[in-house]
Design a protein around this motif. Structure first.
Motif, short mmCIF file in Angstrom:
data_model
loop_
_atom_site.label_atom_id
_atom_site.label_comp_id
_atom_site.label_asym_id
_atom_site.label_seq_id
_atom_site.Cartn_x
_atom_site.Cartn_y
_atom_site.Cartn_z
N TYR B 100 14.06 43.45 130.76
CA TYR B 100 13.66 42.94 129.45
C TYR B 100 14.91 42.43 128.74
CZ TYR B 100 10.21 46.31 130.96
OH TYR B 100 9.34 47.05 131.71
N LEU B 103 15.94 43.30 125.06
CA LEU B 103 16.23 44.69 124.71
C LEU B 103 17.60 45.08 125.25
CD1 LEU B 103 12.75 46.31 125.54
CD2 LEU B 103 13.57 45.52 123.32
N GLU B 110 15.07 53.37 128.78
CA GLU B 110 14.21 54.30 128.04
C GLU B 110 12.73 53.99 128.28
OE1 GLU B 110 14.34 55.71 123.45
OE2 GLU B 110 13.78 53.62 123.81
N ILE B 111 12.39 52.70 128.33
CA ILE B 111 10.99 52.32 128.54
C ILE B 111 10.50 52.84 129.89
CG2 ILE B 111 9.58 50.30 129.12
CD1 ILE B 111 10.55 48.97 126.67
N SER B 112 11.41 52.90 130.85
CA SER B 112 11.00 53.35 132.18
C SER B 112 10.97 54.87 132.29
CB SER B 112 11.94 52.78 133.23
OG SER B 112 12.01 51.39 133.08
N PHE B 113 11.48 55.57 131.28
CA PHE B 113 11.48 57.03 131.32
C PHE B 113 10.02 57.52 131.35
CE2 PHE B 113 11.71 61.26 129.40
CZ PHE B 113 12.76 61.82 130.10
N ARG B 115 7.61 59.25 130.24
CA ARG B 115 6.95 60.05 129.22
C ARG B 115 6.37 59.09 128.18
NH1 ARG B 115 9.98 62.68 124.69
NH2 ARG B 115 11.50 63.48 126.15
N GLY B 116 5.28 59.51 127.53
CA GLY B 116 4.66 58.66 126.50
C GLY B 116 4.18 57.36 127.06
N ARG B 117 3.35 57.43 128.12
CA ARG B 117 2.93 56.19 128.77
C ARG B 117 1.60 55.67 128.26
NH1 ARG B 117 4.75 57.69 134.90
NH2 ARG B 117 6.50 56.27 135.07
N ALA B 122 3.29 56.49 123.20
CA ALA B 122 4.34 55.52 122.91
C ALA B 122 4.63 55.46 121.41
CB ALA B 122 3.94 54.13 123.42
N PHE B 125 6.58 58.73 120.61
CA PHE B 125 7.73 59.00 121.48
C PHE B 125 9.01 59.17 120.65
CE2 PHE B 125 11.36 57.52 123.96
CZ PHE B 125 11.16 58.14 125.18
N ARG B 126 9.74 60.25 120.95
CA ARG B 126 11.00 60.47 120.23
C ARG B 126 12.18 60.39 121.20
NH1 ARG B 126 10.22 62.68 115.04
NH2 ARG B 126 12.44 63.05 114.96
N ARG B 127 13.24 59.80 120.73
CA ARG B 127 14.44 59.67 121.56
C ARG B 127 15.23 60.97 121.46
NH1 ARG B 127 17.72 54.28 120.49
NH2 ARG B 127 15.83 53.38 121.37
N LEU B 168 14.06 51.97 137.95
CA LEU B 168 13.21 52.65 138.92
C LEU B 168 13.66 54.10 139.10
CD1 LEU B 168 12.78 49.92 141.61
CD2 LEU B 168 11.11 50.75 139.99
N GLN B 171 12.41 56.65 136.77
CA GLN B 171 11.02 57.08 137.04
C GLN B 171 10.98 58.17 138.10
OE1 GLN B 171 8.66 53.77 138.40
NE2 GLN B 171 9.30 52.49 136.70
#
Lengths: 378, 253
Positions: B100, B103, B110-113, B115-117, B122, B125-127, B168, B171
């Motif tokens: 992306y 970004l 972070e988007i690929s982490f 959690r919060g899918r 989303a 979601f907290r950092r 990747l 993930q």
């Protein structure tokens, strides 16, 4: 911890944006303009709800909808139906052949209130349906389109078709909808006359308040991971999908959010202007709303508001002198903005004026400190 | 190859059997069978149009199979949707770096982490520490530790490739599929990528498509040669190179 999350929600620029807009809308404009002009601004600001929805949906998520007038209209019609019923009490409509139903129904030989008008006897149900009906409709469209991966130009065309269909439906079903004239002659809300100057002031401020609530809601979404996901989807939809996200659900969410914002704007339009008609539902108003968003800058939630105000102000002053030229000017404006300033007013601001504003504030700060310190030493 | 057929599919991370996909009668992949073991680096090579990328598309659900089965740890993938295939543990890198660009490197990772899918996840979601630590760890691994705040657009081509590999890794997939990971990289970037792959494969299986033969020799446990949608040859790099059928396909015309 709470300060950290506050910072991540509102950057210095965002705070400046909110404060500047509050000063303009809540203080400067009401002080400068008479109630007629202010009411006009209030009407423009109802379109800003739609433009704000488009910033989320189109600017961030890349989903161009050319049918946002549908949701604006639905919100507006829900409010209008309630007000119309209130204005159609048996005493007020005693001269009709069927007293107690809206006048246009009587003219169309209806003798009974249609079933789908019944909920609009209740103000509570009206408020719920203003929010729920357009959002649910957006959900159905979104579900049908995004789950089948209809996107881009095809989605834009379909939303345009929906706008056309709804307009034709409203105009064709005159007895149920008021037809091409719309729902007019709205007077009171719970006995409170909405046509007086005092009411117009109150409605203007209510509208402004709701706009800020929506702006704040949009800001929360924008700054959440969902906001970043929307940007990611706009760029690389497949990458998001293969990172484990069901892309369609996020598109449906943002499309519903945009619809909800539009509907709130529509309801406030009806209250401030005193009628609702199909001319705010169809393709032309829907595209105009996209232009407001583009002129303001499709990535900026504040830009949406300024863009709406600017284009409408231009429209009013231009079309007073050259009514037949306005549509061409509007088309030229859209093409010009897209070619020369793809990020609209917000883009112009951030690339040319942002540093000056920043410097101005630095200077103010220094002046303030100097004064403060000199006071102390004296 | 035949000996592999006899083993139970449960022993393999990935077992593809009788896979066929036809586009308007043209069979891009034709009755293909392929088995990948735990912690194996398998490289797929083959001339242009052999169906290499199509095989990856089929595994990750981008293309629907006409016939055959793809089992990941005994679970049938052909019936799952793309994001569900990711959830069971298959990650895929695209041929052109697919990141992306608007970004930052941090936000990309972070988007690929995992959690919060969903939508609510989303939004809320907290950092937190866990996310920051994991993103930093992965960034170090893909040589981008000092680039976390740069916009991804500004990275070099090789760095973009690494970033997508990092997306990747975060993930933590059990099967990692890479489509030409070193295409367009400089020699030194290529070596770094090879060592990166050696390291990340320690607890997962990797399926790689690659044209660069030197790179293939460096990383491959086993090589599969595809030709016209079928397996032409399979085995160690040595064996495959000596296979007259392979020589015929690569040099024969």
């Amino acid at each position: 911890m709470s300060t950290i999350s506050f910072r991540s929600l509102l950057s210095k620029n965002d705070i400046f944006g909110f404060v500047a807009l509050v000063i303009l809308i809540m203080i400067l404009l009401p002080l400068m303009l008479d109630i007629f002009r202010l009411n006009l601004i209030g009407k423009y600001l109802t379109y800003a709800f739609v433009a704000l929805g488009l910033v989320m949906c189109w600017g961030m998520g890349g989903i161009l909808s050319l049918g946002q007038g549908v949701f604006f209209g639905m919100g507006g019609y829900c409010m209008a139906m309630f007000l119309k019923l209130e204005a159609s009490s048996p005493e007020q409509t005693a001269i009709q052949s069927t007293p107690g139903i809206p006048d246009f129904m009587d003219w169309n030989q209806l003798t009974e209130l249609p079933w789908f008008w019944l909920p609009y006897n209740s103000f509570g149900l009206t408020l719920i349906s203003i929010i729920l009906a357009p959002t649910a409709f957006a959900f159905i469209i979104g579900l049908a389109m995004f789950k089948r991966r209809v996107g881009g130009v095809y989605f834009a065309i379909i939303t345009q078709a929906v706008a056309a269909i709804l307009t034709i439906l409203i105009i064709g079903q005159q007895g149920y909808t008021g037809g091409v004239n719309g729902i007019t002659d709205l007077r009171t809300l719970h006995g409170w006359d909405i046509r007086t100057d005092a009411a117009k002031y109150i409605l203007y401020y209510l509208n402004a308040l709701l706009l800020f609530v929506c702006l704040f809601g949009a800001q929360i979404v924008r700054k959440s991971k969902l906001g970043r996901l929307l940007v990611a989807m706009r760029e690389r939809e497949d990458r998001v999908r293969f990172s484990g996200y069901d892309v369609a659900n996020f598109k449906i969410f943002v499309f519903c959010l945009a619809a909800m914002f539009s509907a709130i704007g529509g309801a406030m339009f009806t209250l401030q202007v005193g009628f609702m008609s199909p001319s705010f539902v169809g393709i032309v108003p829907s595209i105009e709303m996209v232009i407001y968003c583009a002129v303001g800058g499709r990535l900026s939630i504040f830009g949406a508001v300024y863009g709406t105000l600017l284009v409408n102000w231009a429209k009013t002053s231009f079309s007073e002198s050259f009514p037949e030229l306005w549509l061409f000017a509007m088309g030229a404006l859209f093409i010009g903005v897209v070619m020369a300033f793809p990020n609209g007013l917000a883009g112009v601001y951030s690339s040319y004026f942002h540093t000056y504003v920043e410097r101005f504030f630095q200077m103010l700060k220094q002046q303030f400190y100097l004064k403060f310190l000199s006071h102390k030493t004296v | 190859m035949t000996s592999l057929h006899k083993a139970s599919t449960q022993d393999f991370v990935l077992s593809i059997e009788g896979l066929t996909v036809s586009f308007d009668g043209f069979k891009a992949v034709n009755d293909l069978s392929l088995y990948v073991e735990e912690q194996e680096i398998r490289v797929i090579i083959g001339p242009n149009g052999a169906g290499k990328t199509t095989v990856l598309d089929l595994i990750c659900g981008r293309t629907k199979a006409t016939e055959g089965s793809i089992k990941f740890r005994g679970q049938e993938l052909t019936r799952l949707r793309e994001h569900e295939i990711v959830h069971v543990g298959v990650g895929r890198k695209f041929q052109n770096p697919s990141i992306y660009e608007d970004l930052t490197v941090f936000e990309n990772l972070e988007i690929s982490f995992p959690r919060g899918r969903n939508v609510w996840g989303a939004l809320t979601f907290r950092r937190d520490e866990e996310v920051i630590n994991k993103v930093t760890e992965i960034a170090e691994m893909i040589f981008l530790g000092d680039k976390l705040d740069s916009q991804a657009e500004l990275l070099s081509h090789g760095q973009k490739q690494w970033l997508e590999i990092g997306m990747l890794l975060i993930q933590d997939p059990e099967l990692l599929m890479l489509d030409e990971p070193v295409a367009g990289m400089s020699v030194s970037e290529r070596q770094k990528t090879a060592s990166l792959l050696q390291r990340i494969t320690q607890d997962r299986s990797v399926l790689v498509i690659e044209h660069d033969m030197q790179f293939v020799e460096d990383i491959a446990d086993r090589v599969t040669v595809l030709h016209q949608g079928k397996v032409l040859s399979e085995g160690s790099m040595e064996r495959v190179k000596a296979d007259p059928k392979v020589v015929e396909v690569y040099l024969g015309h």
